[in-house]
Design a protein around this motif. Sequence first.
Motif, PDB file in Angstrom:
ATOM      1  N   TYR A  53      26.685  15.282  63.894  1.00  0.00           N
ATOM      2  CA  TYR A  53      26.589  14.191  63.040  1.00  0.00           C
ATOM      3  C   TYR A  53      27.454  13.152  62.870  1.00  0.00           C
ATOM      4  O   TYR A  53      28.641  13.423  62.842  1.00  0.00           O
ATOM      5  CB  TYR A  53      26.187  14.720  61.848  1.00  0.00           C
ATOM      6  N   THR A  54      27.138  12.006  62.819  1.00  0.00           N
ATOM      7  CA  THR A  54      28.007  10.713  62.370  1.00  0.00           C
ATOM      8  C   THR A  54      27.538   9.928  61.302  1.00  0.00           C
ATOM      9  O   THR A  54      26.467   9.511  61.397  1.00  0.00           O
ATOM     10  CB  THR A  54      28.185  10.062  64.146  1.00  0.00           C
ATOM     11  N   TRP A  55      28.678   9.494  60.663  1.00  0.00           N
ATOM     12  CA  TRP A  55      28.209   8.664  59.618  1.00  0.00           C
ATOM     13  C   TRP A  55      29.433   7.619  59.685  1.00  0.00           C
ATOM     14  O   TRP A  55      30.613   8.256  58.916  1.00  0.00           O
ATOM     15  CB  TRP A  55      28.114   9.173  57.929  1.00  0.00           C
ATOM     16  N   SER A  56      29.362   6.516  60.221  1.00  0.00           N
ATOM     17  CA  SER A  56      30.418   5.584  60.215  1.00  0.00           C
ATOM     18  C   SER A  56      30.254   4.319  60.634  1.00  0.00           C
ATOM     19  O   SER A  56      28.906   3.881  61.263  1.00  0.00           O
ATOM     20  CB  SER A  56      31.176   6.269  61.453  1.00  0.00           C
ATOM     21  N   ASP A  57      30.878   3.247  60.412  1.00  0.00           N
ATOM     22  CA  ASP A  57      30.762   1.874  60.626  1.00  0.00           C
ATOM     23  C   ASP A  57      31.246   1.683  62.083  1.00  0.00           C
ATOM     24  O   ASP A  57      31.338   0.416  62.684  1.00  0.00           O
ATOM     25  CB  ASP A  57      31.547   0.877  59.697  1.00  0.00           C
ATOM     26  N   ASP A  58      31.993   2.492  62.855  1.00  0.00           N
ATOM     27  CA  ASP A  58      32.380   2.465  64.161  1.00  0.00           C
ATOM     28  C   ASP A  58      31.393   2.716  65.147  1.00  0.00           C
ATOM     29  O   ASP A  58      31.060   3.997  65.299  1.00  0.00           O
ATOM     30  CB  ASP A  58      33.739   3.438  64.164  1.00  0.00           C
ATOM     31  N   ALA A  59      30.677   1.776  65.811  1.00  0.00           N
ATOM     32  CA  ALA A  59      29.722   2.001  66.368  1.00  0.00           C
ATOM     33  C   ALA A  59      29.965   2.932  67.818  1.00  0.00           C
ATOM     34  O   ALA A  59      29.220   3.341  68.455  1.00  0.00           O
ATOM     35  CB  ALA A  59      29.240   0.565  67.175  1.00  0.00           C
ATOM     36  N   SER A  60      31.449   3.002  68.134  1.00  0.00           N
ATOM     37  CA  SER A  60      31.811   3.749  69.433  1.00  0.00           C
ATOM     38  C   SER A  60      32.027   5.274  68.937  1.00  0.00           C
ATOM     39  O   SER A  60      31.801   6.053  69.684  1.00  0.00           O
ATOM     40  CB  SER A  60      33.075   3.013  69.928  1.00  0.00           C
ATOM     41  N   LEU A  61      31.597   5.548  67.901  1.00  0.00           N
ATOM     42  CA  LEU A  61      31.886   6.946  67.452  1.00  0.00           C
ATOM     43  C   LEU A  61      30.679   7.597  67.429  1.00  0.00           C
ATOM     44  O   LEU A  61      29.633   7.279  66.670  1.00  0.00           O
ATOM     45  CB  LEU A  61      32.629   7.051  66.008  1.00  0.00           C
ATOM     46  N   ALA A  62      30.631   8.729  68.051  1.00  0.00           N
ATOM     47  CA  ALA A  62      29.364   9.335  68.181  1.00  0.00           C
ATOM     48  C   ALA A  62      29.765  10.897  68.225  1.00  0.00           C
ATOM     49  O   ALA A  62      29.928  11.473  69.589  1.00  0.00           O
ATOM     50  CB  ALA A  62      28.388   8.906  69.346  1.00  0.00           C
ATOM     51  N   THR A  63      29.519  11.801  67.488  1.00  0.00           N
ATOM     52  CA  THR A  63      29.946  13.142  67.378  1.00  0.00           C
ATOM     53  C   THR A  63      28.777  13.713  68.318  1.00  0.00           C
ATOM     54  O   THR A  63      27.508  13.621  67.968  1.00  0.00           O
ATOM     55  CB  THR A  63      29.900  13.625  66.011  1.00  0.00           C
ATOM     56  N   GLN A  64      29.206  14.841  69.040  1.00  0.00           N
ATOM     57  CA  GLN A  64      28.235  15.555  69.943  1.00  0.00           C
ATOM     58  C   GLN A  64      28.352  17.136  69.610  1.00  0.00           C
ATOM     59  O   GLN A  64      29.310  17.390  68.949  1.00  0.00           O
ATOM     60  CB  GLN A  64      28.342  15.457  71.503  1.00  0.00           C
ATOM     61  N   PRO A  65      27.349  17.629  69.775  1.00  0.00           N
ATOM     62  CA  PRO A  65      27.650  19.264  69.668  1.00  0.00           C
ATOM     63  C   PRO A  65      28.491  19.649  70.404  1.00  0.00           C
ATOM     64  O   PRO A  65      28.964  20.942  70.169  1.00  0.00           O
ATOM     65  CB  PRO A  65      26.285  19.814  70.170  1.00  0.00           C
ATOM     66  N   THR A  66      29.162  19.041  71.588  1.00  0.00           N
ATOM     67  CA  THR A  66      30.254  19.698  72.455  1.00  0.00           C
ATOM     68  C   THR A  66      31.654  18.865  71.918  1.00  0.00           C
ATOM     69  O   THR A  66      32.595  19.065  72.493  1.00  0.00           O
ATOM     70  CB  THR A  66      29.916  19.064  73.996  1.00  0.00           C
ATOM     71  N   SER A  67      31.570  18.044  70.737  1.00  0.00           N
ATOM     72  CA  SER A  67      32.891  17.554  70.288  1.00  0.00           C
ATOM     73  C   SER A  67      33.689  18.757  69.856  1.00  0.00           C
ATOM     74  O   SER A  67      33.135  19.657  69.180  1.00  0.00           O
ATOM     75  CB  SER A  67      32.359  16.542  69.127  1.00  0.00           C
ATOM     76  N   LEU A  68      34.968  18.554  69.883  1.00  0.00           N
ATOM     77  CA  LEU A  68      35.815  19.528  69.374  1.00  0.00           C
ATOM     78  C   LEU A  68      36.658  19.022  68.146  1.00  0.00           C
ATOM     79  O   LEU A  68      36.817  17.946  67.794  1.00  0.00           O
ATOM     80  CB  LEU A  68      37.091  19.671  70.683  1.00  0.00           C
ATOM     81  N   PHE A  69      36.661  20.173  67.329  1.00  0.00           N
ATOM     82  CA  PHE A  69      37.139  20.124  65.902  1.00  0.00           C
ATOM     83  C   PHE A  69      38.342  21.057  65.737  1.00  0.00           C
ATOM     84  O   PHE A  69      38.419  22.227  66.307  1.00  0.00           O
ATOM     85  CB  PHE A  69      36.188  20.247  64.844  1.00  0.00           C
ATOM     86  N   ARG A  70      39.271  20.547  64.901  1.00  0.00           N
ATOM     87  CA  ARG A  70      40.393  21.647  64.561  1.00  0.00           C
ATOM     88  C   ARG A  70      39.623  22.726  63.696  1.00  0.00           C
ATOM     89  O   ARG A  70      39.023  22.507  62.808  1.00  0.00           O
ATOM     90  CB  ARG A  70      41.616  20.935  63.741  1.00  0.00           C
ATOM     91  N   LEU A  71      39.788  23.995  63.989  1.00  0.00           N
ATOM     92  CA  LEU A  71      39.316  24.862  63.167  1.00  0.00           C
ATOM     93  C   LEU A  71      39.885  25.379  61.999  1.00  0.00           C
ATOM     94  O   LEU A  71      39.462  26.180  61.339  1.00  0.00           O
ATOM     95  CB  LEU A  71      38.925  26.206  64.179  1.00  0.00           C
ATOM     96  N   ALA A  72      41.143  25.034  62.238  1.00  0.00           N
ATOM     97  CA  ALA A  72      42.038  25.625  60.825  1.00  0.00           C
ATOM     98  C   ALA A  72      41.993  27.086  60.840  1.00  0.00           C
ATOM     99  O   ALA A  72      42.104  27.918  61.873  1.00  0.00           O
ATOM    100  CB  ALA A  72      41.701  24.751  59.622  1.00  0.00           C
ATOM    101  N   SER A  73      41.781  27.610  59.754  1.00  0.00           N
ATOM    102  CA  SER A  73      41.803  29.126  59.410  1.00  0.00           C
ATOM    103  C   SER A  73      40.809  29.933  60.036  1.00  0.00           C
ATOM    104  O   SER A  73      40.822  31.140  59.980  1.00  0.00           O
ATOM    105  CB  SER A  73      42.121  29.492  58.093  1.00  0.00           C
ATOM    106  N   VAL A  74      39.805  29.300  60.640  1.00  0.00           N
ATOM    107  CA  VAL A  74      38.674  29.996  61.335  1.00  0.00           C
ATOM    108  C   VAL A  74      39.336  30.523  62.616  1.00  0.00           C
ATOM    109  O   VAL A  74      38.858  31.144  63.294  1.00  0.00           O
ATOM    110  CB  VAL A  74      37.563  28.930  61.639  1.00  0.00           C
ATOM    111  N   SER A  75      40.507  29.991  62.755  1.00  0.00           N
ATOM    112  CA  SER A  75      41.275  30.653  63.953  1.00  0.00           C
ATOM    113  C   SER A  75      41.725  32.114  63.896  1.00  0.00           C
ATOM    114  O   SER A  75      42.262  33.045  64.457  1.00  0.00           O
ATOM    115  CB  SER A  75      42.679  30.047  64.151  1.00  0.00           C
ATOM    116  N   LYS A  76      41.775  32.657  62.426  1.00  0.00           N
ATOM    117  CA  LYS A  76      42.155  33.963  62.156  1.00  0.00           C
ATOM    118  C   LYS A  76      41.362  34.935  62.745  1.00  0.00           C
ATOM    119  O   LYS A  76      41.464  36.222  63.163  1.00  0.00           O
ATOM    120  CB  LYS A  76      42.404  33.940  60.732  1.00  0.00           C
TER     121      LYS A  76
END
Length: 431
Positions: A91-114
């Motif tokens: 999902y993307t909510w942005s005024d940057d037309a080049s930004l397009a989040t995909q199901p394969t986009s990587l995110f920092r997981l933070a403490s879901v690393s535990k």
Amino acid sequence: MGNGLSRREFGRVAALGALGTGGAVLLGGPRTAQAARAARAAAPAWKVSGQAGAGLGGFDTTMKTFMQERNISCGSLAVVRNGKLLLARGYTWSDDASLATQPTSLFRLASVSKPVTGAAVLRLAQDGLLNLGTSVTSLLPLAPPPGSTADARLKNVTVLRLLQHTGGWDRDITPDPMFADSAISAALDVPLPIGKSHIATYNTGRALDHAPGSTFAYSNYGYMLLGLIIEKVSGLPYLDYVQQKILTPLGIKRMRLGRTLKQNAAPGEVPYASIYTGTTVHDGSGTVVPFQYGAFNLENMDSHGGWLGTAVDTVRFAGLFDAAGPVLNSASISRAFGVPETGLNPDGWWYGCGWQVRPVSNTTANTWHNGSLPGTYTLVVRRSDNVSFAVLFNQRDDASGKDYTAIDPLINQAANRVTAWPTTDLYPGYF
């Protein structure tokens, strides 16, 4: 981590400032046509990518409302039922037309690393390479700084107590050393950036806040030590062991360890946003940087908060705890959710080996973990009705001041409203 207004104060000021954008109170006369066109061009756009089975539109609606209320630019959600991937969205909510989040986009997981580190430790124990009752001092060469003395109770900190956050460190009493880079650099007279060995030396010279085994107190530092133990026992770098023994058998190929600085982002990694700034801990320049890009050291947080992953990766990983398989046997899975010696929450939940656990019956439980860093909010949930989900965002704070933990009940409510679950499986498209 803010160096000015609180989140709520910031939200009120931002809201007052927004009054100046309405046509009725706009100062300086009516907007020109050119200005109006520019404003429309800069308006955020809502984009949805990926796939979802029939009847699951409530999840999309929930994510849209949540993200737009908080001005979150990137989000991702994956939903599984009975081992089948039913929704994989970016999902993307942005005024940057080049930004397009995909199901394969990587995110920092933070403490879901535990939970990942917990699984790796349980695998070592399952293979007979590690006893969870072993003292950390017999596994790691922990020594305090010259002139300091280690707490004698440190020998009573076991691997299991590290897993269950009962080792004796309490960040509500003594500041979390994982975010004390500058203080550690000064105390040990070493330059920035510091490493995990410096953190261990510094913290070994400080007294424990509680007797080991007596109190539940969430400890990032304890999970940093678990990462070092995995390396010592396995003879492999932490990353290599987890990939070989945990991720590869599950078919997970995208997960990797993240890096802090923006220029070191992984291919396909989302950008991160925060309203806060801080002093860089990656050199001694004293430069003020966006908090999410240098005011903490993600490389030192590998085993407690350093993983990158997609929502699909995260929920696929969580599935290894559903039943015995190529990674963990049934005894190890039971151990992951076992009741600790102390720390039963008055609300009825406890922290197992990398998971929070709330029993639903004698044989079922809801288990979950969230993650939070400047620029990141994440959550993975395993429900007792065989529905699991992972939701990832690229920020955890914004001018609205709204709570990010609210996504948990909202996604659960969306799941509860599904009247007929689809039966197709989207997993084959996301290996």
